[in-house]
Design a protein around this motif. Structure first.
Motif, short mmCIF file in Angstrom:
data_model
loop_
_atom_site.label_atom_id
_atom_site.label_comp_id
_atom_site.label_asym_id
_atom_site.label_seq_id
_atom_site.Cartn_x
_atom_site.Cartn_y
_atom_site.Cartn_z
N PHE A 281 -50.73 23.16 -44.63
CA PHE A 281 -50.02 24.14 -43.81
C PHE A 281 -51.01 24.57 -42.75
CE2 PHE A 281 -46.15 25.87 -46.11
CZ PHE A 281 -46.14 24.94 -47.13
N THR A 282 -50.64 24.44 -41.50
CA THR A 282 -51.53 24.86 -40.42
C THR A 282 -50.95 26.10 -39.75
OG1 THR A 282 -50.44 23.41 -38.85
CG2 THR A 282 -52.36 22.51 -39.99
N HIS A 283 -51.83 26.82 -39.03
CA HIS A 283 -51.36 27.99 -38.28
C HIS A 283 -52.09 28.04 -36.95
CE1 HIS A 283 -50.20 32.03 -37.21
NE2 HIS A 283 -49.30 31.98 -38.18
N GLY A 284 -51.32 28.12 -35.88
CA GLY A 284 -51.88 28.09 -34.53
C GLY A 284 -52.85 29.23 -34.25
N GLY A 285 -52.63 30.39 -34.91
CA GLY A 285 -53.47 31.56 -34.65
C GLY A 285 -54.90 31.41 -35.13
N LEU A 286 -55.20 30.35 -35.88
CA LEU A 286 -56.52 30.24 -36.50
C LEU A 286 -57.57 29.57 -35.63
CD1 LEU A 286 -55.53 29.35 -40.17
CD2 LEU A 286 -56.92 31.30 -39.46
N GLY A 287 -57.16 28.90 -34.55
CA GLY A 287 -58.14 28.20 -33.73
C GLY A 287 -58.51 26.86 -34.32
N ALA A 288 -59.81 26.48 -34.19
CA ALA A 288 -60.23 25.13 -34.60
C ALA A 288 -60.01 24.89 -36.09
CB ALA A 288 -61.69 24.92 -34.24
N GLN A 289 -60.31 25.89 -36.91
CA GLN A 289 -60.12 25.73 -38.37
C GLN A 289 -58.70 26.16 -38.70
OE1 GLN A 289 -62.48 24.17 -40.05
NE2 GLN A 289 -63.51 24.11 -38.08
N ASN A 290 -57.72 25.30 -38.35
CA ASN A 290 -56.33 25.76 -38.39
C ASN A 290 -55.62 25.49 -39.72
OD1 ASN A 290 -55.96 23.04 -38.26
ND2 ASN A 290 -54.50 23.09 -36.57
N ALA A 291 -56.34 24.91 -40.72
CA ALA A 291 -55.68 24.64 -42.00
C ALA A 291 -55.69 25.89 -42.88
CB ALA A 291 -56.35 23.49 -42.72
#
Ligand code: HAM
Length: 432
Positions: A281-291
């Protein structure tokens, strides 16, 4: 003298931020209980070979990120042993499953954990050397239905409900199948063949992996090797009919309950134990470490560790990353970052009233109120200043109040000052 600081990649979590951590953990326990998961707590360090045999010697985790030391023998009868701070928790759970013969129950084991993990990675936003995972594993003998695609879909559905309950929106579920233990060797052979003529143009790490564990080339993050990686064969073309049907059934069950996903044939994940379904599950708000989280099926892991056949599926979420997501989205249901106020500040007016003040605080706390206790050594002005920062009310305990049992209470929000008999104090504070 140089001041000591928390070690690089580790950090202190302080209140009030820890309120948010407790909130997420409480939601976890509540949601996972509805799916009938029980909590498991495994040791923070394990025998190094546990991780080498499960996560895999050639993975980044085992080859460069583990905190490993030789634990000296303390007596002649003891041997020294190589120990490692756990870099993940699935291996420990499966070790415990085998060690305690949990398969003998004939039932699926549904276990979850919340705890710190350790990897010597380059620290950056959302990536730490000590980080926290919330994870869960469903594992059991095949007769308990542990291989069923319904288990995969149920775990993914639970995750989507969990994120909804936390109020996290905007996540993407990325799904793939990496095939069974019979599909994998065929694919790995094809990869090896495709890599042979091009590997000399790749980074030294990938040259080595191309020889020892070609699958790991696919999770390489080296941008210089991107173009070559894009031309390599895809696992989807090497799945047998059973693996394809299993994957199709997972997708169909997700469709039936409206859980959205996207299939990415390159998602192989950086650990060796996976078979068939893998996901992130990824999230755009996290930046480079998006997992936000990752997981998958590991049908052969128990046997890799010398245990009985016990297929399983599970996931681990980065708790640090869940918190970052909640903080950046300022989600309303989550506790705010401002300090939580106590119900009242008990202010003894003079040191001789300290002991009665402790007794008053004890009585109120035992009735469930959140109480700060001042100090009779403070001037009254100072008590008011501190109380105003920490609590919603101040209770003045002077000689008169102590003798009469009628206390003076001031509410900071309204400015109102009232006299309340001691036995009515708790209920009065609760309604304020
Ligand atoms: P993983 O993908 O290595 O899988 O880690 C799972 C999650 O832990 C990541 O998606 C990320 O959110 C978080 N994480 C990993 N490394 C760090 C770090 N250095 N700093 C902060 N967060 C991090 C596993 O660990 C598997 N055991 C998951 C699993 C369970 N598969 C089956 N069952």
């Amino acid at each position: 003298m140089t001041l000591l600081k928390a070690v690089r990649g580790t950090r202190d979590l302080l209140p009030p931020e820890t309120e948010l951590w407790n909130h997420v953990e409480a939601v976890t326990r509540r949601v996972f209980a509805r799916y009938n998961f029980g909590e498991i707590r495994t040791p923070i360090f394990e025998d190094t070979s546990l991780f080498a045999r499960s996560v895999g010697e050639e993975t980044d985790i085992v080859s460069k990120e583990m905190y490993t030391w030789e634990d000296r023998a303390r007596a002649q009868s003891e041997k020294s042993q190589s120990l490692t701070l756990r870099p993940e928790n699935t291996a420990g759970v499966v070790r415990a499953y085998i060690e305690h013969n949990l398969g003998e129950t004939g039932l699926l084991q549904k276990l979850y954990y919340i705890g710190p993990q350790f990897r010597r990675e380059r620290p950056q936003k959302g990536r730490y050397r000590q980080f926290w995972q919330i994870g869960a594993e469903v594992i059991g003998p095949p007769s308990a239905g542990s291989e069923s695609p319904l288990r995969d879909a149920e775990v993914l559905e639970m995750l989507s409900s969990f994120l909804d309950e936390l109020g996290i929106t905007g996540w993407n579920l990325v799904l793939n199948s990496v095939g069974s233990s019979t599909d994998r060797p065929k694919y790995v052979a094809a990869l090896r063949q495709a890599l042979a003529p091009v590997k000399d143009r790749m980074s030294p790490d990938n040259q080595r992996r191309a020889e020892t564990n070609p699958l790991r080339v696919l999770d390489s993050k080296d941008p210089a090797d991107e173009a070559i990686i894009a031309t390599l064969p895809k696992i989807a073309d090497y799945l047998d009919e059973a693996s394809k049907a299993h994957f199709a059934a997972v997708c169909a069950a997700l469709d039936a309950c409206g859980v959205k996903y996207e299939v990415n044939p390159r998602l192989v994940r950086g650990l060796d134990y996976y078979t068939r379904t893998t996901f992130e599950f990824t999230h755009g708000g996290l930046g480079a470490q998006n997992a936000l989280l990752g997981g998958g099926r590991y049908d052969g892991l128990s046997e890799m560790l010398g245990g009985p056949k016990a297929p399983g599926i599970g996931f681990a979420m980065g708790l640090d990353r869940l918190i970052l997501t909640l903080q950046s989205a300022q989600i309303e249901s989550a506790p705010s970052a401002s300090a939580i106020l106590a119900d009242a500040f008990v202010a003894p007016l003079g040191e001789q009233l300290n002991a009665p003040a402790l007794k008053l605080a004890r009585d109120l706390r035992r009735q469930g109120l959140r109480i700060e206790l001042g100090d009779g050594g403070f001037r009254i002005k100072k008590s008011f200043e501190i109380a105003n920062k920490l609590a919603r009310n101040i209770i003045l305990l002077g000689e008169d109040e102590h003798a009469s049992g009628i206390l003076t209470v001031k509410n900071f929000a309204t400015g109102e000052q009232t006299k309340i008999p001691r036995d009515q104090l708790a209920s009065a504070l609760q309604t304020r």
